[in-house]
Scaffold this motif. Structure first.
Motif, PDB file in Angstrom:
ATOM      1  N   ILE A  38      74.374  72.227 -13.663  1.00 52.80           N
ATOM      2  CA  ILE A  38      73.768  71.476 -14.501  1.00 52.80           C
ATOM      3  C   ILE A  38      72.177  71.569 -14.752  1.00 52.80           C
ATOM      4  O   ILE A  38      71.428  70.798 -15.260  1.00 52.80           O
ATOM      5  CB  ILE A  38      74.003  69.808 -14.151  1.00 52.80           C
ATOM      6  CG1 ILE A  38      73.491  69.427 -12.821  1.00 52.80           C
ATOM      7  CG2 ILE A  38      75.317  69.755 -14.278  1.00 52.80           C
ATOM      8  CD1 ILE A  38      73.528  68.094 -12.417  1.00 52.80           C
ATOM      9  N   GLU A  76      69.717  71.631 -12.746  1.00 52.90           N
ATOM     10  CA  GLU A  76      68.781  70.941 -11.960  1.00 52.90           C
ATOM     11  C   GLU A  76      67.722  71.997 -11.322  1.00 52.90           C
ATOM     12  O   GLU A  76      67.968  73.071 -10.874  1.00 52.90           O
ATOM     13  CB  GLU A  76      69.376  70.160 -10.961  1.00 52.90           C
ATOM     14  CG  GLU A  76      69.788  68.877 -11.171  1.00 52.90           C
ATOM     15  CD  GLU A  76      69.060  67.697 -11.668  1.00 52.90           C
ATOM     16  OE1 GLU A  76      67.974  67.787 -10.743  1.00 52.90           O
ATOM     17  OE2 GLU A  76      68.962  67.083 -12.620  1.00 52.90           O
ATOM     18  N   THR A 126      67.134  60.683 -14.411  1.00 47.46           N
ATOM     19  CA  THR A 126      68.145  61.431 -14.974  1.00 47.46           C
ATOM     20  C   THR A 126      69.314  61.468 -13.970  1.00 47.46           C
ATOM     21  O   THR A 126      69.341  61.577 -12.757  1.00 47.46           O
ATOM     22  CB  THR A 126      67.592  62.953 -14.992  1.00 47.46           C
ATOM     23  OG1 THR A 126      66.338  63.021 -15.883  1.00 47.46           O
ATOM     24  CG2 THR A 126      68.718  63.811 -15.718  1.00 47.46           C
ATOM     25  N   THR A 183      73.478  62.523 -13.637  1.00 42.80           N
ATOM     26  CA  THR A 183      74.651  63.577 -14.359  1.00 42.80           C
ATOM     27  C   THR A 183      75.872  63.547 -13.288  1.00 42.80           C
ATOM     28  O   THR A 183      75.724  63.362 -12.196  1.00 42.80           O
ATOM     29  CB  THR A 183      74.258  64.914 -14.290  1.00 42.80           C
ATOM     30  OG1 THR A 183      72.990  65.214 -14.771  1.00 42.80           O
ATOM     31  CG2 THR A 183      75.041  65.825 -14.878  1.00 42.80           C
ATOM     32  N   LEU A 206      76.939  69.998 -19.748  1.00 37.98           N
ATOM     33  CA  LEU A 206      77.156  68.712 -20.089  1.00 37.98           C
ATOM     34  C   LEU A 206      76.001  68.527 -21.081  1.00 37.98           C
ATOM     35  O   LEU A 206      74.735  68.961 -21.089  1.00 37.98           O
ATOM     36  CB  LEU A 206      76.809  67.689 -18.973  1.00 37.98           C
ATOM     37  CG  LEU A 206      78.042  67.580 -17.906  1.00 37.98           C
ATOM     38  CD1 LEU A 206      77.568  66.873 -16.693  1.00 37.98           C
ATOM     39  CD2 LEU A 206      79.193  67.300 -18.482  1.00 37.98           C
ATOM     40  N   ASN A 245      78.577  61.291 -19.348  1.00 33.17           N
ATOM     41  CA  ASN A 245      78.382  61.913 -18.241  1.00 33.17           C
ATOM     42  C   ASN A 245      76.990  62.323 -17.919  1.00 33.17           C
ATOM     43  O   ASN A 245      76.645  62.911 -16.811  1.00 33.17           O
ATOM     44  CB  ASN A 245      79.272  63.077 -18.064  1.00 33.17           C
ATOM     45  CG  ASN A 245      80.961  62.686 -18.069  1.00 33.17           C
ATOM     46  OD1 ASN A 245      81.151  61.525 -17.253  1.00 33.17           O
ATOM     47  ND2 ASN A 245      81.489  63.202 -19.041  1.00 33.17           N
ATOM     48  N   ARG A 246      75.930  62.153 -18.824  1.00 31.48           N
ATOM     49  CA  ARG A 246      74.620  62.425 -18.407  1.00 31.48           C
ATOM     50  C   ARG A 246      73.750  61.521 -19.247  1.00 31.48           C
ATOM     51  O   ARG A 246      74.142  61.051 -20.473  1.00 31.48           O
ATOM     52  CB  ARG A 246      74.219  64.021 -18.914  1.00 31.48           C
ATOM     53  CG  ARG A 246      72.894  64.269 -19.043  1.00 31.48           C
ATOM     54  CD  ARG A 246      72.432  65.590 -18.976  1.00 31.48           C
ATOM     55  NE  ARG A 246      72.393  66.331 -17.891  1.00 31.48           N
ATOM     56  CZ  ARG A 246      71.996  67.487 -17.723  1.00 31.48           C
ATOM     57  NH1 ARG A 246      71.990  68.192 -18.713  1.00 31.48           N
ATOM     58  NH2 ARG A 246      71.979  67.973 -16.586  1.00 31.48           N
ATOM     59  N   THR A 265      69.078  59.990 -19.557  1.00 30.37           N
ATOM     60  CA  THR A 265      68.205  60.087 -18.991  1.00 30.37           C
ATOM     61  C   THR A 265      67.364  58.798 -19.543  1.00 30.37           C
ATOM     62  O   THR A 265      67.537  58.670 -20.922  1.00 30.37           O
ATOM     63  CB  THR A 265      67.472  61.644 -19.188  1.00 30.37           C
ATOM     64  OG1 THR A 265      65.947  61.547 -18.822  1.00 30.37           O
ATOM     65  CG2 THR A 265      67.511  61.801 -20.747  1.00 30.37           C
ATOM     66  N   THR A 290      72.862  53.903 -13.064  1.00 33.39           N
ATOM     67  CA  THR A 290      73.466  54.271 -13.797  1.00 33.39           C
ATOM     68  C   THR A 290      74.233  53.701 -14.769  1.00 33.39           C
ATOM     69  O   THR A 290      74.578  54.057 -15.935  1.00 33.39           O
ATOM     70  CB  THR A 290      74.476  55.478 -13.179  1.00 33.39           C
ATOM     71  OG1 THR A 290      75.650  54.742 -12.710  1.00 33.39           O
ATOM     72  CG2 THR A 290      73.831  56.269 -12.306  1.00 33.39           C
TER      73      THR A 290
END
Length: 227
Positions: free
Chosen positions: A71, A73, A115, A117, A125, A130-131, A133, A204
């Motif tokens: 992803i 990162e 952020t 995920t 993604l 599913n993500r 920020t 989240t």
């Protein structure tokens, strides 16, 4: 004169070999996502009393970095903040559910950014279910800052027992003025690592449960259930 030239040639050749070895080591360490010293220093096991301290298994580096690399990162070890801020990241890798990665940039600053995920295999993604920020409000970030300060969770040492038969792997990373920190635990149901993960997951807004979530492992114990 010939002998002197031969000696000089030998020294130059030896120097080139040493430089090549150093360059090769540096290039190899650049491929590490986490601190390569984790595979050199010895750490105790948090849940086996008679476990002899040992370094983290070399295979752990590739295994644990996969969801983070997928992803995009950043490696906080190689790419720490350069503006004096602190980044805090929590990675949760359960046995039978998608990994979850949650990162807070500028943890102590005026505009901390969150952020999160949920990793879904090889799918790249985008912003959506599913993500996410967003910037965090003072009321959202303060419980996390308070917990980090009160529990001293970032002062914990790594754990050489990285996994077991079943359970989730929790990884905390921090990078900033205090340097790089790496803390890992397996199957924690309570304590400072568990609490930090749950506090960040609550940001989240995702549902609890195996399919959304921090799994039943994180639902079984209240936040204050010991240290």
């Amino acid at each position: 004169m010939t002998g002197r030239n031969s000696a000089l040639g030998f020294l130059l050749g030896l120097l080139l070999i040493v430089l090549a070895l150093l360059a090769g080591q540096a290039a190899s360490e650049k491929n590490f996502f986490f601190d390569p010293d984790l595979q050199k220093q010895a750490y105790p096991c948090s849940w086996i009393a008679d476990w002899e301290p040992r370094p983290l298994n070399p295979g752990v580096e590739d295994w644990l970095s996969v969801p983070l690399r997928e992803i995009d990162e950043p490696s906080l070890y190689h790419q720490p903040p350069t503006d004096g801020t602190t980044t805090l990241r929590f990675t949760f890798i359960p046995s039978f559910s998608p990994p979850i990665v949650m990162r807070i940039d500028d943890l102590h600053g005026p505009q901390p950014r969150f952020t999160a995920t949920r990793v879904l295999g090889q799918i790249r993604l985008v912003l959506g279910p599913n993500r996410q920020t967003r910037e965090l409000s003072p009321s959202e970030i303060q419980p996390i800052i308070d917990h980090v300060g009160r529990s001293q969770v970032l002062d914990l040492i790594p754990d050489s027992c990285i996994a077991g038969i079943d359970g989730g792997i929790s990884i905390i990373e921090s990078a900033g003025p205090d340097g790089y920190r790496f803390i890992n635990r397996w199957g924690v149901h309570h304590g400072p690592v568990h609490e930090l993960g749950w506090l960040m997951y609550q940001l989240t807004g995702w549902p609890e449960g195996d399919q959304g979530a921090m799994t039943d492992l994180y639902r079984q114990a209240p936040l204050a259930a010991g240290t």
